[in-house]
Design an enzyme around this catalytic site. Structure first.
Site, PDB file in Angstrom:
ATOM      1  N   GLU A   1      37.187  38.759  38.536  1.00  0.00           N
ATOM      2  CA  GLU A   1      38.355  38.903  37.645  1.00  0.00           C
ATOM      3  C   GLU A   1      39.489  38.120  38.270  1.00  0.00           C
ATOM      4  O   GLU A   1      39.899  38.412  39.394  1.00  0.00           O
ATOM      5  CB  GLU A   1      38.734  40.384  37.524  1.00  0.00           C
ATOM      6  CG  GLU A   1      37.737  41.196  36.733  1.00  0.00           C
ATOM      7  CD  GLU A   1      37.580  40.696  35.311  1.00  0.00           C
ATOM      8  OE1 GLU A   1      38.592  40.318  34.695  1.00  0.00           O
ATOM      9  OE2 GLU A   1      36.440  40.641  34.836  1.00  0.00           O
TER      10      GLU A   1
ATOM     11  N   CYS B   1      48.311  40.581  36.392  1.00  0.00           N
ATOM     12  CA  CYS B   1      47.527  39.462  35.856  1.00  0.00           C
ATOM     13  C   CYS B   1      47.766  39.335  34.365  1.00  0.00           C
ATOM     14  O   CYS B   1      47.598  38.273  33.786  1.00  0.00           O
ATOM     15  CB  CYS B   1      46.062  39.670  36.158  1.00  0.00           C
ATOM     16  SG  CYS B   1      45.493  41.291  35.681  1.00  0.00           S
TER      17      CYS B   1
HETATM   18  P1  NAD Z   1      43.959  36.538  46.345  1.00  0.00           P
HETATM   19  O1  NAD Z   1      42.942  35.706  45.632  1.00  0.00           O
HETATM   20  O2  NAD Z   1      44.896  35.869  47.250  1.00  0.00           O
HETATM   21  O3  NAD Z   1      43.224  37.671  47.202  1.00  0.00           O
HETATM   22  C1  NAD Z   1      42.311  38.581  46.638  1.00  0.00           C
HETATM   23  C2  NAD Z   1      41.392  39.106  47.718  1.00  0.00           C
HETATM   24  O4  NAD Z   1      40.547  38.032  48.155  1.00  0.00           O
HETATM   25  C3  NAD Z   1      42.127  39.605  48.968  1.00  0.00           C
HETATM   26  O5  NAD Z   1      41.481  40.764  49.453  1.00  0.00           O
HETATM   27  C4  NAD Z   1      41.963  38.452  49.918  1.00  0.00           C
HETATM   28  O6  NAD Z   1      42.047  38.823  51.270  1.00  0.00           O
HETATM   29  C5  NAD Z   1      40.575  37.955  49.579  1.00  0.00           C
HETATM   30  N1  NAD Z   1      40.275  36.575  49.988  1.00  0.00           N
HETATM   31  C6  NAD Z   1      41.147  35.568  50.194  1.00  0.00           C
HETATM   32  N2  NAD Z   1      40.479  34.451  50.568  1.00  0.00           N
HETATM   33  C7  NAD Z   1      39.162  34.759  50.570  1.00  0.00           C
HETATM   34  C8  NAD Z   1      37.973  34.025  50.847  1.00  0.00           C
HETATM   35  N3  NAD Z   1      38.008  32.743  51.189  1.00  0.00           N
HETATM   36  N4  NAD Z   1      36.780  34.657  50.749  1.00  0.00           N
HETATM   37  C9  NAD Z   1      36.725  35.948  50.381  1.00  0.00           C
HETATM   38  N5  NAD Z   1      37.818  36.702  50.112  1.00  0.00           N
HETATM   39  C10 NAD Z   1      39.023  36.113  50.201  1.00  0.00           C
HETATM   40  O7  NAD Z   1      44.735  37.359  45.198  1.00  0.00           O
HETATM   41  P2  NAD Z   1      45.936  38.396  45.367  1.00  0.00           P
HETATM   42  O8  NAD Z   1      47.175  37.653  45.714  1.00  0.00           O
HETATM   43  O9  NAD Z   1      45.535  39.553  46.204  1.00  0.00           O
HETATM   44  O10 NAD Z   1      46.064  38.956  43.871  1.00  0.00           O
HETATM   45  C11 NAD Z   1      46.763  38.295  42.876  1.00  0.00           C
HETATM   46  C12 NAD Z   1      45.818  37.548  41.960  1.00  0.00           C
HETATM   47  O11 NAD Z   1      44.880  38.448  41.395  1.00  0.00           O
HETATM   48  C13 NAD Z   1      46.523  36.911  40.764  1.00  0.00           C
HETATM   49  O12 NAD Z   1      45.969  35.649  40.531  1.00  0.00           O
HETATM   50  C14 NAD Z   1      46.186  37.864  39.615  1.00  0.00           C
HETATM   51  O13 NAD Z   1      46.236  37.272  38.342  1.00  0.00           O
HETATM   52  C15 NAD Z   1      44.808  38.282  39.990  1.00  0.00           C
HETATM   53  N6  NAD Z   1      44.433  39.546  39.365  1.00  0.00           N
HETATM   54  C16 NAD Z   1      43.538  39.525  38.344  1.00  0.00           C
HETATM   55  C17 NAD Z   1      43.192  40.703  37.711  1.00  0.00           C
HETATM   56  C18 NAD Z   1      42.197  40.726  36.577  1.00  0.00           C
HETATM   57  O14 NAD Z   1      41.750  41.805  36.195  1.00  0.00           O
HETATM   58  N7  NAD Z   1      41.823  39.580  36.013  1.00  0.00           N
HETATM   59  C19 NAD Z   1      43.769  41.904  38.125  1.00  0.00           C
HETATM   60  C20 NAD Z   1      44.675  41.883  39.185  1.00  0.00           C
HETATM   61  C21 NAD Z   1      45.002  40.702  39.801  1.00  0.00           C
END
Ligand code: NAD
Length: 518
Positions: A289, A323
């Protein structure tokens, strides 16, 4: 056994003095816990490492919520071994028992609601109402998925057998060990939903929460333990995404990955998961997501006051860090000036400040990185559009960015195309509903969108052709409710997994068809 039907959890009424008092008391109690060390939890054991990361209050970055022990590769590997071992027993536990753990956890969330709300305000910077909605959504996920697993047992009734010849069965069975990688913006709700969907389906997991909200993740697992969850079912390994997130995605024993976060990380995970590693005997399943660039499309002949209010709520609730937040308003030229004027008035009346003070509608953005990224988009916005509200930034005490509106922005501008994930709204003018729908669909994302129109044919057209996973008609584009509006996006917004919907648990399972001859 009769279980009362699922119903969404109501949110608190903060006009009541007793609720205000309870929230204030809970904030004080949470402050007393500040600065404690937070260990990992692997196989039920508290594990400390030599690597600590500080989780701070985004409204006051001198306040330390907790010092969180960070997992490295060796802890991630130990967690994997524990999850693999526990899978052997947990996968055989009847679904009723697994569901009951979720129902019990929901009861504990209710009992500890103010405490959880207060922690959300302090660690994630959520204003009272937003924090409460997040905890209530966590309760919804627990109640909803608990019921869904019991529903799935009935799948067998849809399969027929041939009399006197064979008996056919069809079951959903769990997949194995899942990597659950969660974001910070719904630090309890999304984490609860993703993790509990996986475990109630009989899987065991490695939970890697966001570094910004790891204290909340720890509190979650304490509650699951209190609800009777056996050791090793959820293994909590906070750590660096690019290090241990990457390790658990690539691990050959990882059976599935459930990720919520940005497009960039989601795409990277999707690619890495596709590679079959040495010793791996399955194709990993990925539930992803990702981000959004959500639009509200405004037709002519509408109530401009209502429209402006829905846009402002969608754009600036939780500082635009949803999001589903509205970051594009596409407005018919006949009502453009009037709606714009009302949006500006309403935006300028929003209060910004420490979210532990309930008078503030908007709190900070989550961290320095977000503050810098959004500040940079404000500069870009100055070149691409006309600043009509906000544009101020201040990171002395907390990461504050005022709610900002740019008008007259061309549809291909960066601020109309890229996810900013902050309190920034871009507005564009269109000549017709038709043109507006084209602008709305001119995005690589496809998460939420809304149309405000009194024209029945325009609403029907949007039903067919607005390319989003969650379409809202004549209302704001945020605030999906578990079990009522299954949530998940199209295109670069993810794999359309529809969290909180009837198809979600199956993504964590595989079907087994058994036929016995007589
Ligand atoms: P992010 O992608 O920076 O991080 C998400 C998670 O991924 C964190 O736990 C992070 O540590 C981990 N991560 C980072 N790099 C990684 C890698 N290389 N390998 C594996 N894991 C890794 O996102 P964020 O800043 O925590 O959240 C905000 C984002 O989430 C926004 O883009 C928002 O739109 C999205 N979001 C989407 C939904 C949905 O339902 N579509 C819901 C909430 C948030």
């Amino acid at each position: 056994m009769a279980i009362y039907p699922y119903k969404t959890e109501p949110i608190f009424d903060y006009s009541l003095p007793e609720n205000q008092k309870k929230y204030q008391e809970a904030l004080l109690k949470e402050r007393e816990k500040f600065g404690k060390q937070i260990p990992l939890i692997i196989n039920g054991k508290r594990v400390k490492t030599d690597n600590l990361l500080t989780s701070v209050n985004p409204a006051n970055h001198r306040e330390i919520i907790g010092e969180v022990h960070q997992a490295g590769i060796s802890e991630a590997e130990t967690a994997m071994e524990a999850a693999l071992e526990t899978f052997k027993t947990w996968s055989k536990v009847p679904s009723q028992v697994r569901a009951d753990i979720l129902f019990k956890a929901a009861a504990i969330y209710r009992r500890r609601r103010f405490e959880l709300n207060a922690l959300e305000t302090l660690e994630a910077g959520k204003p009272w109402v937003e924090a409460d909605a997040d905890v209530a959504e966590g309760i919804d996920f627990l109640e909803y998925y608990g019921r869904q697993i019991l529903e799935l047992e009935k799948i067998d009734e849809r399969i027929i057998s041939r009399r006197n010849l064979e008996r056919n069965e069809y079951r959903y069975i769990p997949l194995g060990v899942g990597a659950i990688i969660t974001p910070w913006n719904f630090p309890l709700a999304i984490l609860t939903g993703m993790t509990c969907a996986a475990i109630v389906s009989g899987n065991t997991v490695l939970l890697k929460p966001s570094s910004n909200t790891s204290v909340i993740a720890y509190r979650f697992l304490e509650i699951m333990e209190e609800a009777g969850l056996p050791a090793g079912v959820i293994n909590l390994i906070p750590g660096k995404g690019s290090e241990i997130g990457d390790y658990i995605v690539n691990h050959p024993k990882t059976r599935f990955i459930s990720f919520t976060g940005s497009k960039a990380v989601g795409v990277e995970i999707y690619e890495k998961a596709a590679k079959v590693q040495k010793g791996q005997i399955w194709l990993k399943r990925v539930i992803a997501e990702m981000g959004g660039k959500d639009a509200i499309l405004v037709d002519e002949g509408i109530d401009t006051e209502f429209v402006a209010s829905e846009i402002v709520k969608s754009a600036f609730g939780f500082s635009g860090q949803k999001c589903s937040a509205c970051s594009r308003a596409i407005i018919h030229e006949k009502v453009y000036d009037e709606v714009l004027e009302k949006i500006v008035l309403k935006t300028n009346s929003l209060t910004l400040g420490d979210p532990s003070n309930p008078d503030n509608f908007m709190g900070p953005v989550i961290d320095q990185k977000a503050f810098d990224r959004i500040s940079n988009y404000l500069q870009i916005g100055m070149e691409e559009g006309r600043l009509v509200a906000g544009g101020l930034v201040d990171s002395k005490t907390g990461y504050f960015i005022s709610p900002t509106v740019f008008a007259d922005v061309p549809q291909d501008a960066k601020i109309m195309q890229e996810e900013i994930f902050g309190p920034v709204l871009a507005i564009t003018k269109v000549k017709s509903f038709e043109e507006g729908l084209g602008v709305a669909n001119n995005s690589e994302y496809g998460l939420t969108g809304s149309v405000i129109s009194n024209n029945r044919f325009h609403l029907e057209r949007a039903r067919e052709d607005f390319q989003v996973g969650n379409l809202y008609l004549n209302r704001k584009c945020t605030g999906a409710i578990v079990g009522y509006q299954p949530f998940g996006g199209f295109n670069m917004s993810g794999t359309d997994s529809k969290a909180g919907g009837p198809d979600y648990l199956i993504l964590h399972m595989q079907g087994k068809s058994i036929s016995e001859s007589f």
